[in-house]
Design a protein around this motif. Structure first.
Motif, PDB file in Angstrom:
ATOM      1  N   ARG A  27      -3.337  -5.780   8.138  1.00 23.14           N
ATOM      2  CA  ARG A  27      -4.691  -5.245   8.319  1.00 23.14           C
ATOM      3  C   ARG A  27      -5.224  -5.481   9.728  1.00 23.14           C
ATOM      4  O   ARG A  27      -6.024  -4.700  10.237  1.00 23.14           O
TER       5      ARG A  27
ATOM      6  N   VAL B 172       0.903   4.211   7.111  1.00 24.26           N
ATOM      7  CA  VAL B 172       0.468   3.489   8.309  1.00 24.26           C
ATOM      8  C   VAL B 172       0.714   4.330   9.556  1.00 24.26           C
ATOM      9  O   VAL B 172      -0.141   4.404  10.445  1.00 24.26           O
TER      10      VAL B 172
ATOM     11  N   LEU C  34      -5.825   1.723   0.729  1.00 26.67           N
ATOM     12  CA  LEU C  34      -7.116   1.568   1.416  1.00 26.67           C
ATOM     13  C   LEU C  34      -7.163   2.387   2.699  1.00 26.67           C
ATOM     14  O   LEU C  34      -8.214   2.922   3.061  1.00 26.67           O
ATOM     15  N   LEU C  35      -6.031   2.517   3.382  1.00 27.57           N
ATOM     16  CA  LEU C  35      -5.989   3.348   4.586  1.00 27.57           C
ATOM     17  C   LEU C  35      -6.213   4.814   4.251  1.00 27.57           C
ATOM     18  O   LEU C  35      -6.822   5.547   5.027  1.00 27.57           O
TER      19      LEU C  35
ATOM     20  N   ILE D 222      -1.584  -9.340   3.868  1.00 35.58           N
ATOM     21  CA  ILE D 222      -2.691  -8.418   4.168  1.00 35.58           C
ATOM     22  C   ILE D 222      -3.323  -8.721   5.522  1.00 35.58           C
ATOM     23  O   ILE D 222      -3.706  -7.799   6.247  1.00 35.58           O
TER      24      ILE D 222
ATOM     25  N   GLY E 181      -8.763  -0.928   8.111  1.00 29.53           N
ATOM     26  CA  GLY E 181      -8.937  -0.660   6.691  1.00 29.53           C
ATOM     27  C   GLY E 181     -10.369  -0.380   6.333  1.00 29.53           C
ATOM     28  O   GLY E 181     -11.214  -0.131   7.186  1.00 29.53           O
ATOM     29  N   LEU E 182     -10.617  -0.450   5.066  1.00 26.08           N
ATOM     30  CA  LEU E 182     -11.914  -0.150   4.498  1.00 26.08           C
ATOM     31  C   LEU E 182     -12.887  -1.284   4.772  1.00 26.08           C
ATOM     32  O   LEU E 182     -12.547  -2.444   4.611  1.00 26.08           O
ATOM     33  N   HIS E 183     -14.075  -0.943   5.223  1.00 23.61           N
ATOM     34  CA  HIS E 183     -15.140  -1.921   5.446  1.00 23.61           C
ATOM     35  C   HIS E 183     -16.334  -1.527   4.577  1.00 23.61           C
ATOM     36  O   HIS E 183     -16.784  -0.389   4.621  1.00 23.61           O
TER      37      HIS E 183
ATOM     38  N   ALA F 209      -3.100   4.780  10.523  1.00 20.72           N
ATOM     39  CA  ALA F 209      -3.509   3.611  11.322  1.00 20.72           C
ATOM     40  C   ALA F 209      -3.589   3.975  12.801  1.00 20.72           C
ATOM     41  O   ALA F 209      -2.932   4.909  13.236  1.00 20.72           O
TER      42      ALA F 209
ATOM     43  N   GLN G 183      -2.924  -2.112   0.588  1.00 19.73           N
ATOM     44  CA  GLN G 183      -3.329  -1.899   1.984  1.00 19.73           C
ATOM     45  C   GLN G 183      -3.149  -0.444   2.387  1.00 19.73           C
ATOM     46  O   GLN G 183      -4.012   0.137   3.024  1.00 19.73           O
ATOM     47  N   SER G 184      -2.060   0.177   1.985  1.00 19.67           N
ATOM     48  CA  SER G 184      -1.848   1.583   2.358  1.00 19.67           C
ATOM     49  C   SER G 184      -2.801   2.511   1.602  1.00 19.67           C
ATOM     50  O   SER G 184      -3.274   3.503   2.165  1.00 19.67           O
TER      51      SER G 184
ATOM     52  N   SER H  37       4.259   3.315   2.178  1.00 17.66           N
ATOM     53  CA  SER H  37       3.317   2.507   2.963  1.00 17.66           C
ATOM     54  C   SER H  37       3.585   2.660   4.452  1.00 17.66           C
ATOM     55  O   SER H  37       2.649   2.755   5.257  1.00 17.66           O
TER      56      SER H  37
END
Length: 187
Positions: free
Chosen positions: A68, A119, A178-179, A64, A73-75, A123, A175-176, A115
């Motif tokens: 990341r 991205v 969250l994107l 990650i 990503g998510l904050h 991303a 991770q994907s 994923s």
């Protein structure tokens, strides 16, 4: 609490004679990030050591962090909110995913492909505090994140240990996701 500590340390670093408010704000932000991330990492290390899942946690953390860093990503606002969400994320990838049975290779390939496409579409996601305004830099981050997803997918496909394969692919999938969930900030 971390914000107050960062403010106190900033006051010690920047005496009253030094009145550059922009530098003071940058120092305070940097200290806040270091203190909150440091606290979070120490908590997570202790937590996963106590439940004896530290090897999966380290593996998931490696994946990650590498992706990341470039994908973003998510904050969440607040250290406690971030700590709870991060603990849940790593519990999913480091405790629950290794318990799952081995899936067909096609499922793992599908996760890797989804994923990778995510991205490439989403991303990099940056915060208002750390924007990337240069389009060349944005493309570099996008393709580096995509390359890392592809490399991790290949590595995971050749691993013989199902628990680590599930841990790794669940990390890539989270991770994907969250994107997809995060709204791109208007910078």
């Amino acid at each position: 609490m971390i914000d107050k500590l960062a403010l106190q340390i900033t006051s010690l670093i920047c005496t009253e004679a030094y009145n550059n408010t922009k530098d003071r704000a940058r120092i305070q932000y940097g200290l806040t990030v270091l203190l909150s991330e440091g606290f979070k990492i120490v908590f997570l290390l202790l937590f996963f050591n106590v439940i004896h899942k530290q090897n999966y946690f380290y593996f998931s953390l490696l994946i990650i962090l590498s992706t990341r860093l470039f994908a973003g990503g998510l904050h969440l606002k607040g250290t406690l909110n971030c700590l709870i969400a991060t603990t849940l994320l790593f519990t999913l990838t480091s405790v629950l995913a290794p318990l799952a049975p081995k899936l067909p290779v096609a499922c793992y390939l599908l996760i890797g492909l989804i994923s990778l496409v995510t991205v490439l579409i989403r991303a990099p996601i940056r915060s208002v505090v750390r924007p990337i305004k240069d389009n060349t830099k944005k493309l570099q981050h996008k393709f580096t994140a995509a390359l890392l997803i592809a490399i991790w997918t290949i590595i995971l496909l050749f691993l013989g240990n199902t628990t680590y394969v599930n841990c790794g692919f669940s990390t890539i999938l989270v991770q994907s996701v969250l994107l997809v969930l995060v709204k791109k900030p208007k910078l």
